[in-house]
Scaffold this motif. Sequence first.
Motif, PDB file in Angstrom:
ATOM      1  N   UNK A 287       0.799  -1.111  -0.140  1.00 44.45           N
ATOM      2  CA  UNK A 287      -0.029  -0.019  -0.289  1.00 44.45           C
ATOM      3  C   UNK A 287       0.987   1.103   0.036  1.00 44.45           C
ATOM      4  N   UNK A 288       0.465   2.259  -0.343  1.00 42.20           N
ATOM      5  CA  UNK A 288       1.059   3.437  -0.698  1.00 42.20           C
ATOM      6  C   UNK A 288       0.369   4.758  -0.429  1.00 42.20           C
TER       7      UNK A 288
ATOM      8  N   UNK B 226       1.225  23.605  -8.179  1.00 44.24           N
ATOM      9  CA  UNK B 226       1.602  25.045  -7.618  1.00 44.24           C
ATOM     10  C   UNK B 226       1.132  24.865  -6.002  1.00 44.24           C
ATOM     11  N   UNK B 227       0.155  25.582  -5.668  1.00 43.90           N
ATOM     12  CA  UNK B 227       0.248  25.562  -4.038  1.00 43.90           C
ATOM     13  C   UNK B 227      -1.205  24.841  -3.603  1.00 43.90           C
ATOM     14  N   UNK B 228      -1.439  24.027  -4.422  1.00 44.27           N
ATOM     15  CA  UNK B 228      -2.653  23.058  -4.263  1.00 44.27           C
ATOM     16  C   UNK B 228      -2.338  21.671  -4.166  1.00 44.27           C
ATOM     17  N   UNK B 229      -2.728  21.000  -3.223  1.00 42.85           N
ATOM     18  CA  UNK B 229      -2.334  19.402  -3.225  1.00 42.85           C
ATOM     19  C   UNK B 229      -3.381  18.612  -2.549  1.00 42.85           C
ATOM     20  N   UNK B 230      -3.007  17.295  -2.939  1.00 44.13           N
ATOM     21  CA  UNK B 230      -4.130  16.285  -2.336  1.00 44.13           C
ATOM     22  C   UNK B 230      -3.348  14.840  -2.141  1.00 44.13           C
ATOM     23  N   UNK B 231      -3.780  14.292  -1.285  1.00 37.42           N
ATOM     24  CA  UNK B 231      -3.070  12.909  -0.829  1.00 37.42           C
ATOM     25  C   UNK B 231      -4.027  11.806  -0.953  1.00 37.42           C
TER      26      UNK B 231
ATOM     27  N   UNK C 166       9.417  -3.097 -12.282  1.00 39.40           N
ATOM     28  CA  UNK C 166       8.122  -2.868 -13.028  1.00 39.40           C
ATOM     29  C   UNK C 166       7.315  -2.688 -11.617  1.00 39.40           C
ATOM     30  N   UNK C 167       6.437  -1.562 -11.567  1.00 43.64           N
ATOM     31  CA  UNK C 167       5.433  -1.251 -10.566  1.00 43.64           C
ATOM     32  C   UNK C 167       4.361  -0.744 -11.345  1.00 43.64           C
ATOM     33  N   UNK C 168       3.319  -1.233 -10.598  1.00 43.20           N
ATOM     34  CA  UNK C 168       1.797  -0.707 -11.319  1.00 43.20           C
ATOM     35  C   UNK C 168       1.030  -0.374  -9.888  1.00 43.20           C
ATOM     36  N   UNK C 169       0.152   0.679  -9.664  1.00 44.06           N
ATOM     37  CA  UNK C 169      -0.546   0.920  -8.606  1.00 44.06           C
ATOM     38  C   UNK C 169      -1.869   1.413  -9.044  1.00 44.06           C
ATOM     39  N   UNK C 170      -2.732   1.333  -7.745  1.00 38.72           N
ATOM     40  CA  UNK C 170      -3.967   2.170  -8.064  1.00 38.72           C
ATOM     41  C   UNK C 170      -5.205   1.465  -7.713  1.00 38.72           C
ATOM     42  N   UNK C 171      -6.397   1.971  -7.772  1.00 38.59           N
ATOM     43  CA  UNK C 171      -6.801   3.368  -8.086  1.00 38.59           C
ATOM     44  C   UNK C 171      -6.355   4.249  -6.631  1.00 38.59           C
ATOM     45  N   UNK C 172      -5.928   5.158  -7.337  1.00 41.27           N
ATOM     46  CA  UNK C 172      -5.806   6.340  -6.248  1.00 41.27           C
ATOM     47  C   UNK C 172      -6.970   7.436  -6.419  1.00 41.27           C
ATOM     48  N   UNK C 173      -7.601   7.892  -5.461  1.00 40.08           N
ATOM     49  CA  UNK C 173      -8.802   8.697  -5.392  1.00 40.08           C
ATOM     50  C   UNK C 173      -8.340  10.187  -5.087  1.00 40.08           C
ATOM     51  N   UNK C 174      -8.237  11.051  -5.789  1.00 42.24           N
ATOM     52  CA  UNK C 174      -7.722  12.353  -5.787  1.00 42.24           C
ATOM     53  C   UNK C 174      -9.159  13.423  -5.712  1.00 42.24           C
ATOM     54  N   UNK C 175      -9.167  14.323  -4.998  1.00 39.10           N
ATOM     55  CA  UNK C 175     -10.071  15.548  -5.050  1.00 39.10           C
ATOM     56  C   UNK C 175      -9.484  16.671  -5.707  1.00 39.10           C
ATOM     57  N   UNK C 176      -8.907  17.428  -5.138  1.00 38.25           N
ATOM     58  CA  UNK C 176      -7.971  18.641  -5.600  1.00 38.25           C
ATOM     59  C   UNK C 176      -6.463  18.406  -5.778  1.00 38.25           C
TER      60      UNK C 176
ATOM     61  N   UNK D 136       3.897  20.734 -11.638  1.00 42.46           N
ATOM     62  CA  UNK D 136       2.940  19.439 -10.989  1.00 42.46           C
ATOM     63  C   UNK D 136       4.383  18.725 -10.430  1.00 42.46           C
ATOM     64  N   UNK D 137       4.283  18.135  -9.179  1.00 42.64           N
ATOM     65  CA  UNK D 137       5.140  17.327  -8.498  1.00 42.64           C
ATOM     66  C   UNK D 137       4.233  16.392  -7.813  1.00 42.64           C
ATOM     67  N   UNK D 138       4.882  15.262  -7.516  1.00 43.20           N
ATOM     68  CA  UNK D 138       4.326  14.129  -6.782  1.00 43.20           C
ATOM     69  C   UNK D 138       5.305  13.414  -6.018  1.00 43.20           C
ATOM     70  N   UNK D 139       5.027  12.815  -4.937  1.00 43.22           N
ATOM     71  CA  UNK D 139       5.817  12.077  -3.995  1.00 43.22           C
ATOM     72  C   UNK D 139       4.975  10.797  -3.440  1.00 43.22           C
ATOM     73  N   UNK D 140       5.763   9.715  -3.290  1.00 45.68           N
ATOM     74  CA  UNK D 140       4.809   8.553  -2.746  1.00 45.68           C
ATOM     75  C   UNK D 140       5.639   7.723  -1.842  1.00 45.68           C
ATOM     76  N   UNK D 141       4.971   7.301  -0.785  1.00 46.43           N
ATOM     77  CA  UNK D 141       5.580   6.487   0.441  1.00 46.43           C
ATOM     78  C   UNK D 141       5.007   5.251   0.303  1.00 46.43           C
TER      79      UNK D 141
END
Length: 185
Positions: free
Chosen positions: A35-36, A43-48, A72-82, A170-175
Amino acid sequence: MFKTFIYRLGLALGLILMAQPAGAKQFFIEPYVGVGKTQVQLNNSFDIANGFFLGTKLGGVIYKKFLLGADYHTGGPYKFHQPLNDTEWTHVMYGPGIGADYKIIRFWAGYYPVSEIQDSASGNKLTGTAIKIGFGLVVSKKVRANLDLVFFDIKESETSGGTTTSIDGYSAESAHVSISIPLSF
């Protein structure tokens, strides 16, 4: 692009593994599932969002300790709002990596020239590259618990119609937390 990547990886592994001592375990495969938590920022808006993923690492073992291979890595679904407007996204990435195995702990670092985040409903994609670093600890005779951090460099947006535009901001990070079963042969 994927075929070229596989051919180059195979050639590099073949050349390196020819120098191995006779009888040494020369190959590894390490399937993983976990799980991740992924954060996307525009810009200044983000979601987790939280999500499920799976993948596999494979390659060669060099002098019983060092690893050279691919992930090889595949994942999801990730439910984002804003800022992704209440959408569900899936993710695929693959690329080469190196590592070190010290029996109780294993390290991995990879560069992923192919990294795609796709909107499940519309088919729109965000593409770019990624870097993954992590480690795994032995929890039983054949199972490891892993922690990985992934840093995405999102460069383009592609619509389902094929229109591609460069994007900025745009930027993104995952743990990621996962379990894996490393096999050597």
